[in-house]
Design an enzyme around this catalytic site. Sequence first.
Site, PDB file in Angstrom:
ATOM      1  N   ASP A  26      -6.450   1.017   0.949  1.00  0.00           N
ATOM      2  CA  ASP A  26      -6.564   1.329   2.377  1.00  0.00           C
ATOM      3  C   ASP A  26      -7.943   0.913   2.873  1.00  0.00           C
ATOM      4  O   ASP A  26      -8.710   0.261   2.149  1.00  0.00           O
ATOM      5  CB  ASP A  26      -6.293   2.820   2.631  1.00  0.00           C
ATOM      6  N   LYS A  73       0.837  -1.205   0.000  1.00  0.00           N
ATOM      7  CA  LYS A  73       0.000   0.000   0.000  1.00  0.00           C
ATOM      8  C   LYS A  73       0.875   1.259   0.000  1.00  0.00           C
ATOM      9  O   LYS A  73       0.699   2.167  -0.827  1.00  0.00           O
ATOM     10  CB  LYS A  73      -0.930   0.011   1.219  1.00  0.00           C
TER      11      LYS A  73
END
Length: 350
Positions: free
Chosen positions: A236, A218
């Site tokens: 997320d 991420k």
Amino acid sequence: MKKTAAATKKTAGAAKKTASATKKTAPAKQTTPAKKAAPAKKAAPAKKAAPAKRTPLAKRTAPAKKPPVAPKKATAAVKGVAPAKTVTAKPVREESRTALVRRARRIDRELAEVYPYAHPELDFENPFQLVVATVLSAQTTDLRVNQTTPALFAKYPTPEDLAAAVPEEVEEILRPTGFFRAKTKSVIGLSKALAEDFGGEVPGRLEDLVKLPGVGRKTAFVVLGNAFGRPGITVDTHFQRLVRRWQWTAETDPDKIEAAVGALFPKSDWTDLSHHVIWHGRRICHARKPACGACPIAPLCPAYGEGETDPEKAKKLLKYEKGGLPGQRLKPPRAYLDAGGKPAPPLGAG
């Protein structure tokens, strides 16, 4: 004449005798009247049969609620931003792959019109600042990170400076972000790795970035997409929640979500797609109470009705610039300010 009179007397005498004989005859005994039968005892009145127990009435089943129908148009316009186009609400049922791809891309196009100014909400001036800020954003808001990093980068402007920092001093600066000890260890560790293995420069490849302490896929995609212009999907918590609500995928693992959603879009769209989805999750499609009545893509959403559908009530749920409130960046891009966005206040401001 004398004989006739005598005969008459005899006849009269015979009649008297007959009458007297009749008197002397004993009268017939009167039959003893039958004893009055004892009146039959009144039969005891039959006990009243207990009324049959009423069978409990079946509980009235509440009529099935009609699924809420998304309005043809529900916009939460920002000054200078074109509202979403009018579309007809269509429930999603057993979508074909082609239909899913078309709907997903249409949602992204609608969000691009609502958030043309979407950008990473972390303040940064170079790749080093971005990778550090992204690591610090775990378990806190971008706003709190933005309020904290000015002091950190003022004291430690380069990877070499932060690598040589005293941990306790860094911890004190990072305390407002939460989990400050673990975050201090990560940012000092990644700074040492950058200084020793990459000449003090942030690498521009995924396989190199994920080797840095505290950096996962991420974080790596945030850096690649926003510091190097290389497409990546940032999965997320907001991104995960929304793509499942929209039925783009049923996966729960971030890597599988990334692969499933990435297959629906051209690679060139991945970075902007991430911004659009995350911005929508922060401003309108909240986790606990989505503002469905103010959602510009309500007609395309299978989960419409999970949140507040009344437009006026939904409007009160809007956050950041959608609700007329400050954003998360202390130094937002010009496009954001032109669209009516407000910069965030610095740490400690009232």
